[in-house]
Scaffold this motif. Structure first.
Motif, PDB file in Angstrom:
ATOM      1  N   PRO A  67       0.832  -1.212   0.000  1.00  0.00           N
ATOM      2  CA  PRO A  67       0.000   0.000   0.000  1.00  0.00           C
ATOM      3  C   PRO A  67       0.860   1.252   0.000  1.00  0.00           C
ATOM      4  N   ASP A  71      -3.040   5.685   0.802  1.00  0.00           N
ATOM      5  CA  ASP A  71      -4.146   4.730   0.869  1.00  0.00           C
ATOM      6  C   ASP A  71      -4.843   4.810   2.221  1.00  0.00           C
ATOM      7  N   SER A  75      -9.764   2.027   0.873  1.00  0.00           N
ATOM      8  CA  SER A  75      -9.145   1.779  -0.427  1.00  0.00           C
ATOM      9  C   SER A  75      -8.279   0.527  -0.400  1.00  0.00           C
ATOM     10  N   ARG A  76      -7.605   0.262   0.710  1.00  0.00           N
ATOM     11  CA  ARG A  76      -6.824  -0.966   0.838  1.00  0.00           C
ATOM     12  C   ARG A  76      -7.728  -2.184   0.841  1.00  0.00           C
ATOM     13  N   GLY A 129      -6.491   4.455  -5.561  1.00  0.00           N
ATOM     14  CA  GLY A 129      -5.955   3.151  -5.891  1.00  0.00           C
ATOM     15  C   GLY A 129      -6.886   2.253  -6.683  1.00  0.00           C
TER      16      GLY A 129
END
Length: 210
Positions: A67, A71, A75-76, A129
């Motif tokens: 990551p 992030d 989003s991760r 991302g």
């Protein structure tokens, strides 16, 4: 979920009347609450949708995802979900399944032009991302001889007041003069002449005073 632990409530009624036993169990309530919260955390980290930062980090290590500093946890989590659904064979149905996991509640459109070896993907990804993860999905599933056109639309909502003003000013200037030509001839007669000069000037400016 935080659970209120009350060990005294598990005692039979005749034992709950003893103050020594009740006080001992009440003193142990915080310790059992810590155990309960730890067990809940272990259960939540078994699933990607409910995992905390520690759980998502474990999933990222398994999938070899690094990551970035920008992030967020959400989003991760989206990237882990997209990578986790690595189902074979790589068919259009599996590709759509991956897009559903990536896009979540946002809509997406797939326009298929197989006769031209072309596919168009329209998405509305807002999280950091997600676009990079979409590129990874496309590279890992779609055939290399397929032309892929991917367009991501991000909606921006702005509010405020904008002041716009403009004006056109027209000015006409008239000039009257008695400067004319005068011819004097020595002879039987004298000739005098005069003229009026009319000049029009138009000025266009953006200086507007209300």
């Amino acid at each position: 979920m935080t659970k209120e632990v009350d060990l005294v409530s598990y005692l039979p009624p005749f034992l709950a009347e003893f103050k020594e036993i009740a006080a001992t169990l009440e003193a142990e309530n915080p310790e059992f609450m810590l155990v309960w919260n730890a067990a809940q955390r272990v259960l939540q980290n078994q699933f990607i949708e409910t995992a905390d930062e520690y759980g998502i980090t474990r999933f990222e290590n398994i999938l070899k995802i690094l990551p970035s500093k920008e992030d967020t946890l959400e989003s991760r989590r989206v990237k882990v979900q997209a990578r986790w659904l690595s189902i074979i064979p790589c068919t259009l149905k599996i590709f759509i399944t991956k897009l559903i996991a990536l896009c979540g509640d946002s809509d997406f459109t797939i326009i298929k032009e197989y006769q031209n070896y072309r596919i168009e993907i329209l998405t509305k990804l807002n999280l950091l991302g997600q676009v990079e993860e979409l590129k990874h999905i496309v590279d890992s599933i779609l055939p290399c001889n397929m032309v892929v056109s991917s367009v991501n639309q991000v909606s921006c909502h702005a509010s405020g007041i904008a002041f716009l003003a403009g004006g056109v000013s027209s000015v006409e200037c008239f000039c009257m003069t008695n400067q004319g030509k005068k011819n004097i001839a020595v002879g039987d007669f004298t000739l005098y002449s005069s003229e009026t000069v009319n000049s029009t000037s138009v000025l266009i400016t953006n200086d507007f005073n209300e």
